[in-house]
Design a protein around this motif. Structure first.
Motif, PDB file in Angstrom:
ATOM      1  N   LEU A  15       4.891  -8.862   1.657  1.00 46.93           N
ATOM      2  CA  LEU A  15       4.609  -9.195   3.056  1.00 46.93           C
ATOM      3  C   LEU A  15       4.816 -10.691   3.277  1.00 46.93           C
ATOM      4  O   LEU A  15       4.647 -11.486   2.354  1.00 46.93           O
ATOM      5  CB  LEU A  15       3.152  -8.852   3.407  1.00 46.93           C
ATOM      6  N   PRO A  16       5.150 -11.098   4.516  1.00 48.05           N
ATOM      7  CA  PRO A  16       5.221 -12.535   4.802  1.00 48.05           C
ATOM      8  C   PRO A  16       3.846 -13.176   4.542  1.00 48.05           C
ATOM      9  O   PRO A  16       2.815 -12.499   4.688  1.00 48.05           O
ATOM     10  CB  PRO A  16       5.576 -12.601   6.280  1.00 48.05           C
ATOM     11  N   PRO A  17       3.827 -14.452   4.163  1.00 49.16           N
ATOM     12  CA  PRO A  17       2.570 -15.117   3.778  1.00 49.16           C
ATOM     13  C   PRO A  17       1.426 -14.963   4.779  1.00 49.16           C
ATOM     14  O   PRO A  17       0.289 -14.738   4.370  1.00 49.16           O
ATOM     15  CB  PRO A  17       2.967 -16.586   3.631  1.00 49.16           C
ATOM     16  N   HIS A  18       1.708 -15.022   6.091  1.00 46.92           N
ATOM     17  CA  HIS A  18       0.605 -14.945   7.065  1.00 46.92           C
ATOM     18  C   HIS A  18      -0.069 -13.569   7.063  1.00 46.92           C
ATOM     19  O   HIS A  18      -1.215 -13.431   7.487  1.00 46.92           O
ATOM     20  CB  HIS A  18       1.078 -15.318   8.481  1.00 46.92           C
ATOM     21  N   LEU A  19       0.630 -12.536   6.568  1.00 46.94           N
ATOM     22  CA  LEU A  19       0.018 -11.211   6.428  1.00 46.94           C
ATOM     23  C   LEU A  19      -0.524 -11.005   5.019  1.00 46.94           C
ATOM     24  O   LEU A  19      -1.601 -10.452   4.830  1.00 46.94           O
ATOM     25  CB  LEU A  19       1.030 -10.105   6.757  1.00 46.94           C
ATOM     26  N   LYS A  20       0.211 -11.487   4.028  1.00 46.18           N
ATOM     27  CA  LYS A  20      -0.218 -11.309   2.631  1.00 46.18           C
ATOM     28  C   LYS A  20      -1.535 -12.036   2.383  1.00 46.18           C
ATOM     29  O   LYS A  20      -2.354 -11.594   1.582  1.00 46.18           O
ATOM     30  CB  LYS A  20       0.864 -11.817   1.676  1.00 46.18           C
ATOM     31  N   ASP A  21      -1.761 -13.138   3.103  1.00 50.79           N
ATOM     32  CA  ASP A  21      -3.022 -13.878   2.977  1.00 50.79           C
ATOM     33  C   ASP A  21      -4.217 -13.016   3.381  1.00 50.79           C
ATOM     34  O   ASP A  21      -5.353 -13.351   3.082  1.00 50.79           O
ATOM     35  CB  ASP A  21      -3.018 -15.126   3.878  1.00 50.79           C
ATOM     36  N   ARG A  22      -3.961 -11.939   4.103  1.00 47.13           N
ATOM     37  CA  ARG A  22      -5.034 -11.068   4.615  1.00 47.13           C
ATOM     38  C   ARG A  22      -5.147  -9.783   3.808  1.00 47.13           C
ATOM     39  O   ARG A  22      -5.795  -8.848   4.221  1.00 47.13           O
ATOM     40  CB  ARG A  22      -4.760 -10.684   6.075  1.00 47.13           C
ATOM     41  N   LEU A  23      -4.458  -9.736   2.664  1.00 45.19           N
ATOM     42  CA  LEU A  23      -4.439  -8.539   1.817  1.00 45.19           C
ATOM     43  C   LEU A  23      -5.462  -8.669   0.696  1.00 45.19           C
ATOM     44  O   LEU A  23      -5.477  -9.664  -0.022  1.00 45.19           O
ATOM     45  CB  LEU A  23      -3.037  -8.369   1.209  1.00 45.19           C
ATOM     46  N   VAL A  24      -6.300  -7.655   0.562  1.00 45.21           N
ATOM     47  CA  VAL A  24      -7.145  -7.516  -0.617  1.00 45.21           C
ATOM     48  C   VAL A  24      -6.629  -6.270  -1.322  1.00 45.21           C
ATOM     49  O   VAL A  24      -6.704  -5.168  -0.783  1.00 45.21           O
ATOM     50  CB  VAL A  24      -8.645  -7.394  -0.253  1.00 45.21           C
ATOM     51  N   GLN A  25      -6.056  -6.498  -2.504  1.00 46.01           N
ATOM     52  CA  GLN A  25      -5.376  -5.410  -3.200  1.00 46.01           C
ATOM     53  C   GLN A  25      -6.255  -4.828  -4.298  1.00 46.01           C
ATOM     54  O   GLN A  25      -6.810  -5.562  -5.108  1.00 46.01           O
ATOM     55  CB  GLN A  25      -4.069  -5.932  -3.796  1.00 46.01           C
ATOM     56  N   THR A  26      -6.373  -3.508  -4.279  1.00 47.11           N
ATOM     57  CA  THR A  26      -7.147  -2.832  -5.315  1.00 47.11           C
ATOM     58  C   THR A  26      -6.221  -2.427  -6.451  1.00 47.11           C
ATOM     59  O   THR A  26      -5.007  -2.352  -6.279  1.00 47.11           O
ATOM     60  CB  THR A  26      -7.815  -1.550  -4.766  1.00 47.11           C
ATOM     61  N   SER A  27      -6.820  -2.152  -7.588  1.00 46.10           N
ATOM     62  CA  SER A  27      -6.104  -1.495  -8.673  1.00 46.10           C
ATOM     63  C   SER A  27      -6.194   0.000  -8.383  1.00 46.10           C
ATOM     64  O   SER A  27      -7.296   0.527  -8.224  1.00 46.10           O
ATOM     65  CB  SER A  27      -6.774  -1.829 -10.005  1.00 46.10           C
ATOM     66  N   GLY A  28      -5.068   0.669  -8.291  1.00 44.35           N
ATOM     67  CA  GLY A  28      -5.039   2.079  -7.905  1.00 44.35           C
ATOM     68  C   GLY A  28      -5.893   2.978  -8.778  1.00 44.35           C
ATOM     69  O   GLY A  28      -6.463   3.955  -8.317  1.00 44.35           O
ATOM     70  N   SER A  29      -6.023   2.630 -10.069  1.00 44.63           N
ATOM     71  CA  SER A  29      -6.804   3.483 -10.972  1.00 44.63           C
ATOM     72  C   SER A  29      -8.300   3.161 -10.921  1.00 44.63           C
ATOM     73  O   SER A  29      -9.105   3.905 -11.461  1.00 44.63           O
ATOM     74  CB  SER A  29      -6.288   3.352 -12.401  1.00 44.63           C
ATOM     75  N   VAL A  30      -8.664   2.047 -10.268  1.00 48.34           N
ATOM     76  CA  VAL A  30     -10.077   1.644 -10.180  1.00 48.34           C
ATOM     77  C   VAL A  30     -10.609   1.836  -8.763  1.00 48.34           C
ATOM     78  O   VAL A  30     -11.709   2.321  -8.550  1.00 48.34           O
ATOM     79  CB  VAL A  30     -10.255   0.165 -10.612  1.00 48.34           C
ATOM     80  N   GLY A  31      -9.806   1.447  -7.764  1.00 55.20           N
ATOM     81  CA  GLY A  31     -10.242   1.562  -6.372  1.00 55.20           C
ATOM     82  C   GLY A  31     -11.081   0.376  -5.935  1.00 55.20           C
ATOM     83  O   GLY A  31     -11.120  -0.670  -6.601  1.00 55.20           O
ATOM     84  N   LEU A  32     -11.765   0.542  -4.821  1.00 54.31           N
ATOM     85  CA  LEU A  32     -12.566  -0.525  -4.225  1.00 54.31           C
ATOM     86  C   LEU A  32     -13.820  -0.772  -5.058  1.00 54.31           C
ATOM     87  O   LEU A  32     -14.529   0.161  -5.402  1.00 54.31           O
ATOM     88  CB  LEU A  32     -12.943  -0.128  -2.790  1.00 54.31           C
ATOM     89  N   THR A  33     -14.058  -2.051  -5.365  1.00 50.39           N
ATOM     90  CA  THR A  33     -15.216  -2.443  -6.179  1.00 50.39           C
ATOM     91  C   THR A  33     -16.100  -3.410  -5.396  1.00 50.39           C
ATOM     92  O   THR A  33     -15.696  -3.924  -4.351  1.00 50.39           O
ATOM     93  CB  THR A  33     -14.752  -3.169  -7.457  1.00 50.39           C
ATOM     94  N   ASP A  34     -17.260  -3.658  -5.924  1.00 46.41           N
ATOM     95  CA  ASP A  34     -18.189  -4.614  -5.322  1.00 46.41           C
ATOM     96  C   ASP A  34     -17.549  -6.006  -5.255  1.00 46.41           C
ATOM     97  O   ASP A  34     -17.662  -6.706  -4.267  1.00 46.41           O
ATOM     98  CB  ASP A  34     -19.486  -4.641  -6.140  1.00 46.41           C
ATOM     99  N   TYR A  35     -16.847  -6.377  -6.317  1.00 46.48           N
ATOM    100  CA  TYR A  35     -16.172  -7.675  -6.362  1.00 46.48           C
ATOM    101  C   TYR A  35     -15.154  -7.796  -5.220  1.00 46.48           C
ATOM    102  O   TYR A  35     -15.088  -8.814  -4.530  1.00 46.48           O
ATOM    103  CB  TYR A  35     -15.478  -7.845  -7.723  1.00 46.48           C
ATOM    104  N   LEU A  36     -14.367  -6.745  -5.013  1.00 46.96           N
ATOM    105  CA  LEU A  36     -13.363  -6.777  -3.939  1.00 46.96           C
ATOM    106  C   LEU A  36     -14.031  -6.738  -2.562  1.00 46.96           C
ATOM    107  O   LEU A  36     -13.516  -7.330  -1.612  1.00 46.96           O
ATOM    108  CB  LEU A  36     -12.374  -5.617  -4.096  1.00 46.96           C
ATOM    109  N   ALA A  37     -15.176  -6.068  -2.453  1.00 47.35           N
ATOM    110  CA  ALA A  37     -15.932  -6.072  -1.191  1.00 47.35           C
ATOM    111  C   ALA A  37     -16.319  -7.507  -0.846  1.00 47.35           C
ATOM    112  O   ALA A  37     -16.188  -7.945   0.301  1.00 47.35           O
ATOM    113  CB  ALA A  37     -17.169  -5.188  -1.303  1.00 47.35           C
ATOM    114  N   ASP A  38     -16.777  -8.253  -1.844  1.00 47.80           N
ATOM    115  CA  ASP A  38     -17.130  -9.666  -1.623  1.00 47.80           C
ATOM    116  C   ASP A  38     -15.905 -10.468  -1.201  1.00 47.80           C
ATOM    117  O   ASP A  38     -15.990 -11.362  -0.358  1.00 47.80           O
ATOM    118  CB  ASP A  38     -17.745 -10.274  -2.896  1.00 47.80           C
ATOM    119  N   LYS A  39     -14.759 -10.138  -1.783  1.00 46.44           N
ATOM    120  CA  LYS A  39     -13.513 -10.823  -1.432  1.00 46.44           C
ATOM    121  C   LYS A  39     -13.145 -10.564   0.040  1.00 46.44           C
ATOM    122  O   LYS A  39     -12.740 -11.477   0.762  1.00 46.44           O
ATOM    123  CB  LYS A  39     -12.404 -10.305  -2.364  1.00 46.44           C
TER     124      LYS A  39
END
Length: 157
Positions: free
Chosen positions: A120-144
């Motif tokens: 994605l262009p930087p102005h959109l990629k800056d808004r991406l929080v990417q999960t690991s597909g095999s782990v999914g959403l975590t507490d750490y990523l929620a904080d992010k």
């Protein structure tokens, strides 16, 4: 209100080839308890509107999606989705097209495991929080997500 573009596979449902996710009474897969807890944390601390970016987004009506989330202990008052991906674009192009048509003036965060989003262009990629597909959403990523939302909120204020 800030938008949270939410993928399901690899975010709410970790993709583990060795374990088939359980199908609940509504016919959709169970969300991981860790992902439910993390998403609820995000929703309790910030006012987000969920916009489904998942490939399943047109499998159910918006009211059915609300019921699916509510049945998994995620209480939403409304839910939305990206337009139907009739051109079968990859997720990156699907999101780019959506932002182009919405003039990109809305405040948003993308929560997804799709690797195409790294392009994605930087102005959109800056808004991406990417999960690991095999782990999914975590507490750490929620904080992010919450840190990004607060930072973004500060820029708008």
């Amino acid at each position: 209100m800030m938008l949270l573009l939410l993928d399901i596979d690899g975010v709410m449902v970790p993709a583990n080839s060795w374990r088939r996710p359980e199908i609940l009474a509504d016919g959709f897969v169970e969300f991981s308890p860790q992902a439910v807890k993390a998403l609820n944390k995000i929703l309790q601390h910030h006012d987000f509107e969920i916009v489904l970016s998942t490939s399943h987004k047109f499998k159910y009506s918006l009211n059915q999606w609300l019921a699916i989330f509510n049945a998994r202990n995620i209480n939403l008052s409304s839910i939305n989705r990206l337009p139907d991906n009739i051109s079968l674009s990859n997720r990156k192009n699907e999101i780019l097209n959506w932002f182009t048509s919405h003039h990109g003036n809305e405040d948003f965060i993308i929560l997804d495991d799709d690797k195409s989003l790294n392009d994605l262009p930087p102005h959109l990629k800056d808004r991406l929080v990417q999960t690991s597909g095999s782990v999914g959403l975590t507490d750490y990523l929620a904080d992010k997500v919450l840190t990004l939302a607060e930072k973004s909120h500060g820029e708008l204020a």
